[in-house]
Design a protein around this motif. Structure first.
Motif, mmCIF file in Angstrom:
data_model
loop_
_atom_site.group_PDB
_atom_site.id
_atom_site.type_symbol
_atom_site.label_atom_id
_atom_site.label_comp_id
_atom_site.label_asym_id
_atom_site.label_seq_id
_atom_site.Cartn_x
_atom_site.Cartn_y
_atom_site.Cartn_z
ATOM 1 N N ALA A 40 4.647 5.203 -5.859
ATOM 2 C CA ALA A 40 4.881 3.920 -5.195
ATOM 3 C C ALA A 40 6.085 4.013 -4.256
ATOM 4 C CB ALA A 40 5.108 2.822 -6.228
ATOM 5 N N PHE A 41 7.147 4.641 -4.721
ATOM 6 C CA PHE A 41 8.321 4.805 -3.870
ATOM 7 C C PHE A 41 8.011 5.692 -2.667
ATOM 8 C CE2 PHE A 41 10.686 3.493 -7.690
ATOM 9 C CZ PHE A 41 11.505 2.532 -7.123
ATOM 10 N N ILE A 42 7.355 6.816 -2.908
ATOM 11 C CA ILE A 42 7.049 7.746 -1.817
ATOM 12 C C ILE A 42 6.044 7.136 -0.852
ATOM 13 C CG2 ILE A 42 5.968 9.967 -1.291
ATOM 14 C CD1 ILE A 42 7.359 11.033 -3.817
ATOM 15 N N GLY A 43 5.006 6.491 -1.380
ATOM 16 C CA GLY A 43 4.027 5.839 -0.514
ATOM 17 C C GLY A 43 4.641 4.754 0.343
ATOM 18 N N GLY A 44 5.525 3.965 -0.233
ATOM 19 C CA GLY A 44 6.221 2.928 0.536
ATOM 20 C C GLY A 44 7.143 3.516 1.585
ATOM 21 N N TRP A 45 7.825 4.597 1.236
ATOM 22 C CA TRP A 45 8.722 5.246 2.182
ATOM 23 C C TRP A 45 7.946 5.849 3.351
ATOM 24 C CZ3 TRP A 45 9.339 10.496 3.466
ATOM 25 C CH2 TRP A 45 10.424 10.764 4.282
ATOM 26 N N ILE A 46 6.856 6.558 3.047
ATOM 27 C CA ILE A 46 6.041 7.157 4.104
ATOM 28 C C ILE A 46 5.449 6.072 5.001
ATOM 29 C CG2 ILE A 46 3.882 8.408 4.534
ATOM 30 C CD1 ILE A 46 4.601 10.171 2.147
ATOM 31 N N SER A 47 4.991 4.995 4.376
ATOM 32 C CA SER A 47 4.413 3.892 5.141
ATOM 33 C C SER A 47 5.431 3.273 6.092
ATOM 34 C CB SER A 47 3.864 2.838 4.190
ATOM 35 O OG SER A 47 3.375 1.738 4.877
ATOM 36 N N SER A 48 6.647 3.081 5.624
ATOM 37 C CA SER A 48 7.659 2.470 6.479
ATOM 38 C C SER A 48 8.241 3.453 7.480
ATOM 39 C CB SER A 48 8.777 1.866 5.634
ATOM 40 O OG SER A 48 9.513 2.888 4.993
ATOM 41 N N ARG A 49 8.359 4.690 7.097
ATOM 42 C CA ARG A 49 8.997 5.689 7.964
ATOM 43 C C ARG A 49 8.067 6.198 9.073
ATOM 44 N NH1 ARG A 49 13.857 8.088 9.405
ATOM 45 N NH2 ARG A 49 13.444 10.235 9.921
ATOM 46 N N TYR A 50 6.860 6.592 8.699
ATOM 47 C CA TYR A 50 5.981 7.266 9.646
ATOM 48 C C TYR A 50 4.866 6.389 10.218
ATOM 49 C CZ TYR A 50 8.377 11.398 8.032
ATOM 50 O OH TYR A 50 9.346 12.312 7.721
ATOM 51 N N LEU A 51 4.547 5.317 9.563
ATOM 52 C CA LEU A 51 3.486 4.447 10.048
ATOM 53 C C LEU A 51 4.019 3.160 10.668
ATOM 54 C CD1 LEU A 51 0.952 4.864 7.093
ATOM 55 C CD2 LEU A 51 1.014 6.101 9.261
ATOM 56 N N ASP A 52 5.339 3.061 10.794
ATOM 57 C CA ASP A 52 6.001 1.876 11.355
ATOM 58 C C ASP A 52 5.533 0.587 10.699
ATOM 59 O OD1 ASP A 52 7.774 3.060 13.051
ATOM 60 O OD2 ASP A 52 6.387 3.094 14.752
ATOM 61 N N ARG A 53 5.398 0.616 9.405
ATOM 62 C CA ARG A 53 4.996 -0.568 8.633
ATOM 63 C C ARG A 53 6.201 -1.032 7.844
ATOM 64 N NH1 ARG A 53 3.468 -4.419 6.250
ATOM 65 N NH2 ARG A 53 1.768 -4.819 4.844
ATOM 66 N N GLU A 54 6.615 -2.261 8.083
ATOM 67 C CA GLU A 54 7.745 -2.796 7.330
ATOM 68 C C GLU A 54 7.367 -2.976 5.869
ATOM 69 O OE1 GLU A 54 9.566 -6.240 8.929
ATOM 70 O OE2 GLU A 54 9.457 -5.515 10.973
ATOM 71 N N ILE A 55 8.320 -2.753 5.008
ATOM 72 C CA ILE A 55 8.089 -2.949 3.583
ATOM 73 C C ILE A 55 8.079 -4.447 3.315
ATOM 74 C CG2 ILE A 55 9.020 -2.591 1.275
ATOM 75 C CD1 ILE A 55 10.157 0.033 2.290
ATOM 76 N N ALA A 56 7.004 -4.916 2.719
ATOM 77 C CA ALA A 56 6.837 -6.352 2.487
ATOM 78 C C ALA A 56 7.747 -6.824 1.359
ATOM 79 C CB ALA A 56 5.391 -6.660 2.143
ATOM 80 N N ASN A 57 8.176 -8.045 1.466
ATOM 81 C CA ASN A 57 8.983 -8.657 0.418
ATOM 82 C C ASN A 57 8.121 -9.378 -0.606
ATOM 83 O OD1 ASN A 57 11.441 -7.794 1.432
ATOM 84 N ND2 ASN A 57 11.596 -9.550 2.801
ATOM 85 N N GLN A 58 6.812 -9.261 -0.462
ATOM 86 C CA GLN A 58 5.893 -9.920 -1.378
ATOM 87 C C GLN A 58 5.232 -8.879 -2.268
ATOM 88 O OE1 GLN A 58 3.164 -11.953 1.124
ATOM 89 N NE2 GLN A 58 4.677 -13.346 1.951
ATOM 90 N N PHE A 59 5.023 -9.240 -3.517
ATOM 91 C CA PHE A 59 4.399 -8.330 -4.478
ATOM 92 C C PHE A 59 2.916 -8.170 -4.200
ATOM 93 C CE2 PHE A 59 2.620 -7.334 -8.697
ATOM 94 C CZ PHE A 59 3.367 -6.209 -8.990
ATOM 95 N N TYR A 60 2.282 -9.177 -3.645
ATOM 96 C CA TYR A 60 0.829 -9.172 -3.446
ATOM 97 C C TYR A 60 0.440 -8.804 -2.017
ATOM 98 C CZ TYR A 60 0.919 -11.486 -7.911
ATOM 99 O OH TYR A 60 1.134 -11.784 -9.217
ATOM 100 N N ASP A 61 1.085 -7.814 -1.450
ATOM 101 C CA ASP A 61 0.776 -7.355 -0.102
ATOM 102 C C ASP A 61 -0.199 -6.177 -0.189
ATOM 103 O OD1 ASP A 61 1.151 -7.261 2.761
ATOM 104 O OD2 ASP A 61 2.338 -5.450 2.415
ATOM 105 N N GLY A 62 -1.376 -6.330 0.398
ATOM 106 C CA GLY A 62 -2.429 -5.322 0.301
ATOM 107 C C GLY A 62 -2.037 -3.942 0.792
ATOM 108 N N PRO A 63 -1.488 -3.821 2.003
ATOM 109 C CA PRO A 63 -1.095 -2.492 2.483
ATOM 110 C C PRO A 63 -0.025 -1.818 1.627
ATOM 111 C CG PRO A 63 -1.300 -3.992 4.330
ATOM 112 C CD PRO A 63 -1.438 -4.816 3.081
ATOM 113 N N THR A 64 0.857 -2.598 1.031
ATOM 114 C CA THR A 64 1.855 -2.016 0.130
ATOM 115 C C THR A 64 1.182 -1.429 -1.099
ATOM 116 O OG1 THR A 64 3.515 -3.586 0.900
ATOM 117 C CG2 THR A 64 3.943 -2.508 -1.199
ATOM 118 N N TRP A 65 0.207 -2.127 -1.637
ATOM 119 C CA TRP A 65 -0.541 -1.623 -2.794
ATOM 120 C C TRP A 65 -1.313 -0.361 -2.435
ATOM 121 C CZ3 TRP A 65 -0.774 -2.868 -7.885
ATOM 122 C CH2 TRP A 65 -0.035 -3.973 -8.281
#
Length: 89
Positions: A40-65
């Motif tokens: 979860a940590f690595i997936g979120g980091w890769i998503s925010s770092r390389y895919l220019d996707r901001e980390i959501a502040n909501q628990f029920y965010d589909g792309p974060t899951w």
């Protein structure tokens, strides 16, 4: 989302990854859940770092899951490749 939220998300992502990739893991349930948390940590980091996707502040965010489960799957596959034959069957 707080660190507790990421840990809970990681535990659930590890469980989902285990369902999607059944089989006997070298680390058992505890190892799989720890891999889920790390995924979860690595997936979120890769998503925010390389895919220019901001980390959501909501628990029920589909792309974060999706990023968390994807990270857990990648780590689980790597773990099985590296340590899959370390204990007898």
């Amino acid at each position: 989302m707080t660190i507790i939220g990421w840990i809970v998300l990681g535990l659930l992502a590890g469980a989902i990854a285990k369902i999607l990739l059944p089989g006997r893991d070298p680390g058992g349930l505890v190892g799989t859940t720890l891999i889920g948390v790390a995924g979860a940590f690595i997936g979120g980091w890769i998503s925010s770092r390389y895919l220019d996707r901001e980390i959501a502040n909501q628990f029920y965010d589909g792309p974060t899951w999706i990023a968390a489960v994807g990270g857990a799957l990648v780590l689980l596959i790597a773990y099985r490749i590296l340590f899959g034959h370390s204990r007898s069957r």
